[in-house]
Design a protein around this motif. Structure first.
Motif, PDB file in Angstrom:
ATOM      1  N   GLU A 146     -10.458   9.942  -0.252  1.00  0.00           N
ATOM      2  CA  GLU A 146     -10.804   9.527   1.110  1.00  0.00           C
ATOM      3  C   GLU A 146     -10.649   8.017   1.280  1.00  0.00           C
ATOM      4  N   VAL A 147     -10.920   7.262   0.223  1.00  0.00           N
ATOM      5  CA  VAL A 147     -10.800   5.805   0.287  1.00  0.00           C
ATOM      6  C   VAL A 147      -9.339   5.368   0.296  1.00  0.00           C
ATOM      7  N   THR A 148      -8.535   6.001  -0.557  1.00  0.00           N
ATOM      8  CA  THR A 148      -7.154   5.543  -0.758  1.00  0.00           C
ATOM      9  C   THR A 148      -6.105   6.373  -0.021  1.00  0.00           C
ATOM     10  N   LEU A 149      -6.472   7.620   0.346  1.00  0.00           N
ATOM     11  CA  LEU A 149      -5.548   8.604   0.931  1.00  0.00           C
ATOM     12  C   LEU A 149      -4.395   8.931  -0.015  1.00  0.00           C
ATOM     13  N   ASP A 150      -4.623   8.694  -1.296  1.00  0.00           N
ATOM     14  CA  ASP A 150      -3.658   9.046  -2.336  1.00  0.00           C
ATOM     15  C   ASP A 150      -3.947  10.487  -2.764  1.00  0.00           C
ATOM     16  N   ARG A 151      -2.991  11.383  -2.486  1.00  0.00           N
ATOM     17  CA  ARG A 151      -3.208  12.809  -2.721  1.00  0.00           C
ATOM     18  C   ARG A 151      -3.425  13.139  -4.200  1.00  0.00           C
ATOM     19  N   GLU A 152      -3.016  12.246  -5.075  1.00  0.00           N
ATOM     20  CA  GLU A 152      -3.236  12.487  -6.504  1.00  0.00           C
ATOM     21  C   GLU A 152      -4.727  12.605  -6.811  1.00  0.00           C
ATOM     22  N   TRP A 153      -5.553  11.794  -6.132  1.00  0.00           N
ATOM     23  CA  TRP A 153      -7.010  11.883  -6.328  1.00  0.00           C
ATOM     24  C   TRP A 153      -7.539  13.223  -5.831  1.00  0.00           C
ATOM     25  N   LEU A 154      -6.981  13.715  -4.733  1.00  0.00           N
ATOM     26  CA  LEU A 154      -7.417  14.998  -4.191  1.00  0.00           C
ATOM     27  C   LEU A 154      -7.146  16.116  -5.191  1.00  0.00           C
ATOM     28  N   GLU A 155      -5.953  16.091  -5.781  1.00  0.00           N
ATOM     29  CA  GLU A 155      -5.616  17.130  -6.751  1.00  0.00           C
ATOM     30  C   GLU A 155      -6.480  17.034  -7.995  1.00  0.00           C
ATOM     31  N   LYS A 156      -6.776  15.812  -8.431  1.00  0.00           N
ATOM     32  CA  LYS A 156      -7.661  15.648  -9.589  1.00  0.00           C
ATOM     33  C   LYS A 156      -9.048  16.213  -9.294  1.00  0.00           C
ATOM     34  N   SER A 157      -9.550  15.946  -8.097  1.00  0.00           N
ATOM     35  CA  SER A 157     -10.854  16.469  -7.710  1.00  0.00           C
ATOM     36  C   SER A 157     -10.840  17.992  -7.654  1.00  0.00           C
ATOM     37  N   ALA A 158      -9.775  18.541  -7.087  1.00  0.00           N
ATOM     38  CA  ALA A 158      -9.659  19.994  -6.997  1.00  0.00           C
ATOM     39  C   ALA A 158      -9.603  20.627  -8.382  1.00  0.00           C
ATOM     40  N   ARG A 159      -8.841  20.027  -9.275  1.00  0.00           N
ATOM     41  CA  ARG A 159      -8.726  20.570 -10.634  1.00  0.00           C
ATOM     42  C   ARG A 159     -10.022  20.379 -11.419  1.00  0.00           C
TER      43      ARG A 159
END
Length: 323
Positions: A146-159
């Motif tokens: 949410e801070v960076t809008l870098d989708r890599e963080w989203l996938e890490k959180s999901a995993r």
């Protein structure tokens, strides 16, 4: 088989109860937050003010949200409560303050002065979130997205198992994000993320997962997940569950239970006119009542009270980081 099914249902609900405190929608639930989640913004503001003034940090954040949404732009009062929450360590408030550079107040040229610039709030949010994210904390990984809008963080959180991130992975892939070269892999991935998010207790994912199961004709799983979703208080799931158990209509094969169906729609009326829910509930109640005796209608009042006392408040589950 019936006993096994009920054991699975109980375990799923227990898992939801255990994990929901870690999800943004369920944390710090108070009367003010519950009213906010029911989209009763005016009533919520009154309650949230009391809670915020008593020092409840979540209520301070939600009061900022409620005031901003009520006025449709960042007001001085909304910013005051965002800053109060942010200064008490609320990352969500920092993110919203960081996004204020895109707020309607910019176009109106009346943005309130702030103790930090939007960029400074973003940096503070990042500085506080990154260490926990680096340790693999699922919610912190999501907040880094949410801070960076870098989708890599989203996938890490999901995993890492964060249900909200898993839901947004499904939404993104459904909208065309990511690369899938083998036919059917995209749909399979969306289905898997929704299943994982549902198992983690996120109601919006359950509703989307249910649609897929229904299209597949898997009515046993539809019945299971709709009941689980209704247990969370999600208004859409409660409405569908009430309709199907009262056979108005009978689309998924539940045993007829008009007393409980009537009870659930009587509770949905409490959502007033939000999204036309009250009007829809009244129509359903009128239809169900035609099949009921006076004794059954009276019994439904007890069933409604028991449900309300033993379940989370009805909710639209709006995004915590709202636009």
């Amino acid at each position: 088989m019936l006993l096994i099914r009920h054991l699975v249902l109980a375990l799923t609900i227990a898992t939801y109860a255990a994990t929901s405190l870690a999800t943004p929608q369920a944390s710090g639930r108070t009367l003010g937050v519950s009213l906010y989640n029911q989209l009763k913004i005016s009533s919520a503001i009154s309650e949230l003010e009391k809670e915020a003034q008593s020092g409840n940090v979540e209520s301070q954040y939600y009061l900022g949200e409620a005031l901003r949404k009520h006025n449709r732009y960042m007001t001085s009062e909304a910013q005051h409560w965002y800053e109060a929450a942010a200064n008490n360590g609320n990352i969500y408030a920092m993110i919203q303050l960081g996004r204020s550079s895109h707020d309607l107040c910019q176009q109106m040229k009346n943005c309130p002065s702030s103790e930090k610039s939007p960029a400074e709030w973003v940096e503070k949010a990042k500085d506080l979130t990154f260490p926990k994210a680096n340790e693999g904390d699922p919610e912190s990984l999501y907040l880094m997205y949410e801070v960076t809008l870098d989708r890599e963080w989203l996938e890490k959180s999901a995993r890492a198992g964060y249900p909200l991130a898993q839901y947004w992975m499904a939404v993104g892939e459904r909208q065309g994000r990511g690369y899938f070269f083998i036919p059917g892999k995209r749909e399979a991935s969306v289905r898997n993320w929704l299943k994982l998010s549902s198992e983690g207790g996120y109601p919006k994912a359950m509703n989307d997962h249910l649609e897929i199961l229904y299209e597949e004709g898997n009515m046993e799983s539809v019945r299971h997940w709709l009941e689980v979703a209704a247990e969370t208080g999600d208004q859409e799931a409660v409405s569908n569950y009430g309709a199907y158990i009262s056979h108005t209509p009978d689309k998924v094969g539940y045993p007829l239970d008009i007393v409980k169906g009537y009870a659930l729609f009587s509770l949905l009326k409490e959502l007033d006119g939000n999204g036309g829910v009250r009007e829809y509930a009244e129509q359903k109640i009128e239809k169900i009542a035609k099949k009921m005796t006076p004794d059954q209608i009276e019994k439904s009042k007890t069933v409604a009270k028991e449900w309300k006392d033993s379940h989370p408040p009805l909710s639209f589950f709006p995004d915590k980081l709202g636009n």
